[in-house]
Design a protein around this motif. Structure first.
Motif, short mmCIF file in Angstrom:
data_model
loop_
_atom_site.label_atom_id
_atom_site.label_comp_id
_atom_site.label_asym_id
_atom_site.label_seq_id
_atom_site.Cartn_x
_atom_site.Cartn_y
_atom_site.Cartn_z
N GLY A 46 3.61 -2.73 3.75
CA GLY A 46 4.05 -3.76 2.82
C GLY A 46 5.45 -3.49 2.32
O GLY A 46 6.02 -2.42 2.55
N PRO A 47 6.04 -4.46 1.61
CA PRO A 47 7.43 -4.33 1.14
C PRO A 47 7.63 -3.13 0.23
O PRO A 47 6.93 -2.95 -0.75
N GLY A 48 8.59 -2.27 0.60
CA GLY A 48 8.92 -1.11 -0.24
C GLY A 48 7.89 -0.02 -0.27
O GLY A 48 7.91 0.84 -1.16
N SER A 49 6.96 0.01 0.68
CA SER A 49 5.89 1.02 0.65
C SER A 49 6.45 2.42 0.90
O SER A 49 7.45 2.60 1.58
N PHE A 50 5.77 3.43 0.34
CA PHE A 50 6.20 4.81 0.50
C PHE A 50 5.00 5.74 0.30
O PHE A 50 3.95 5.34 -0.21
N ALA A 51 5.17 7.00 0.71
CA ALA A 51 4.15 8.04 0.51
C ALA A 51 4.84 9.28 -0.05
O ALA A 51 5.93 9.64 0.41
N ILE A 52 4.20 9.91 -1.02
CA ILE A 52 4.71 11.15 -1.60
C ILE A 52 3.66 12.24 -1.40
O ILE A 52 2.58 12.17 -2.00
N PRO A 53 3.91 13.24 -0.57
CA PRO A 53 2.92 14.30 -0.35
C PRO A 53 2.84 15.24 -1.54
O PRO A 53 3.84 15.50 -2.21
N VAL A 54 1.64 15.74 -1.79
CA VAL A 54 1.41 16.74 -2.83
C VAL A 54 1.05 18.05 -2.13
O VAL A 54 0.03 18.14 -1.47
N ILE B 26 0.85 -1.19 0.00
CA ILE B 26 0.00 0.00 0.00
C ILE B 26 0.88 1.23 0.00
O ILE B 26 1.65 1.45 0.94
N ASN B 27 0.78 2.04 -1.05
CA ASN B 27 1.48 3.31 -1.14
C ASN B 27 0.49 4.46 -1.02
O ASN B 27 -0.69 4.31 -1.32
N GLY B 28 0.98 5.62 -0.58
CA GLY B 28 0.09 6.74 -0.31
C GLY B 28 0.45 8.00 -1.07
O GLY B 28 1.62 8.27 -1.36
N LEU B 29 -0.58 8.79 -1.36
CA LEU B 29 -0.43 10.10 -1.98
C LEU B 29 -1.23 11.11 -1.16
O LEU B 29 -2.34 11.47 -1.52
N PRO B 30 -0.71 11.55 0.00
CA PRO B 30 -1.43 12.52 0.82
C PRO B 30 -1.49 13.88 0.13
O PRO B 30 -0.46 14.44 -0.25
N LEU B 31 -2.70 14.40 -0.02
CA LEU B 31 -2.92 15.67 -0.71
C LEU B 31 -2.96 16.79 0.32
O LEU B 31 -3.89 16.88 1.12
N MET B 32 -1.96 17.66 0.31
CA MET B 32 -1.81 18.70 1.32
C MET B 32 -1.85 20.09 0.70
O MET B 32 -1.20 21.02 1.16
N MET B 33 -2.64 20.23 -0.35
CA MET B 33 -2.73 21.51 -1.06
C MET B 33 -3.45 22.58 -0.26
O MET B 33 -3.35 23.76 -0.58
N LYS B 34 -4.19 22.18 0.78
CA LYS B 34 -4.91 23.13 1.61
C LYS B 34 -4.26 23.33 2.98
O LYS B 34 -4.85 23.98 3.84
#
Length: 283
Positions: A230-238, A199-207
């Motif tokens: 999970g293996p190699g999981s990551f999150a990239i904030p926007v 499970i990878n994440g894309l947290p939206l922090m535009m506000k």
């Protein structure tokens, strides 16, 4: 005489038992008599090389009430641009099979899941464009609640019920707020990771500069601690609308090619250097 009578009784009992067993066999339903062949048939493995892919990827996209129309349009445009980018198509070719299976699902509260673009094999520019056009042409929706837990469960169901056989299985979930419905997000995350997905994440922090609770929550930290796994999981904030398409493109390339960014990198921070987030704050 006594011995002969004993033999006679034994023969009579044996005949009676034989007749009884034959009667039971003839009266039994055909499904019972065919149990062994049916069992053998059910355990046969059906292999179709056309269904083999490098990655099974679910794009799970937040459409909760906090996502206004402009943000939804930016989100859609970002995915369309990323899915048709040269970087994404090149990443597909890195895999040993050279194709991926992708579906695009929008989500909100519990059981609010909408399949915008169903499972599609992408292996070249034409297949990527057709898939992206399906997303671009779909009407926008908006729902009220935010159940990351329910979205994760539905995403894994989509992976388990499709006909594809991927070397890796990835859930790509984006959102602009914490889980506020559907139970514990961390318990659901752990259960879903146990099925073999990442499970990878894309947290939206535009506000985050306008919205007090979002800034105070540190949504990127919330996704790191409570959502991804999970293996190699990551999150990239926007953090801006301008950077949305770039973030999605980078994320898709990493997921498809199985790449990791070299460290140090400005996009990534180590979790160990900060206080952990309370994952149950809104559950």
């Amino acid at each position: 005489m006594r011995l002969d009578m004993t033999k006679h009784c034994a023969l009579t009992v044996a005949k009676t038992l034989s007749i009884f067993c034959v009667a039971l066999f003839l009266a039994a339903p055909s499904s019972a008599r065919d149990f062994r062949p049916a069992l053998i048939a059910s355990t046969q493995y059906n292999y179709d090389p056309a269904n083999e892919v490098d990655v099974e990827l679910v794009l799970a996209v937040d459409i909760s009430q906090s996502m206004d129309t402009e943000e939804q349009e930016v989100q859609r445009a970002g995915y369309v641009a990323a899915l048709t980018s040269r970087e994404f198509l090149d990443a597909i070719q890195v895999g040993p099979i050279g194709r991926v299976a992708v579906t695009y699902m929008e989500w909100g509260g519990v059981d609010e899941h909408f399949i915008v673009a169903d499972w599609t094999v992408i292996q070249d520019a034409n297949s990527a464009t057709r898939f992206a056009n399906t997303i671009a042409e779909a009407p926008l929706r908006q729902v009220q609640r935010t159940s990351i837990a329910s979205a994760l469960e539905k995403s894994v169901q989509l992976v388990q019920s499709n006909q594809y056989q991927g070397l890796r299985k990835v859930i790509d979930i984006s959102g602009d707020g914490p889980n506020n419905q559907g139970g514990s997000v961390t318990e659901m995350r752990d259960r879903m990771v146990a099925t073999g997905v990442t499970i990878n994440g894309l947290p939206l922090m535009m506000k985050s500069n306008k919205n007090t609770w979002q800034a105070m929550l540190n949504l990127d930290h919330y996704y790191e601690d409570c959502v991804i796994g999970g293996p190699g999981s990551f999150a990239i904030p926007v953090r801006s609308q301008e950077g949305f398409a770039d973030a999605i493109r980078m994320k898709l390339v990493m997921e498809i090619a199985g790449l990791h960014m070299p460290e140090p990198d400005p996009y990534f921070q180590r979790v160990a250097g900060r206080e952990p987030i309370r994952c149950d704050l809104f559950d």
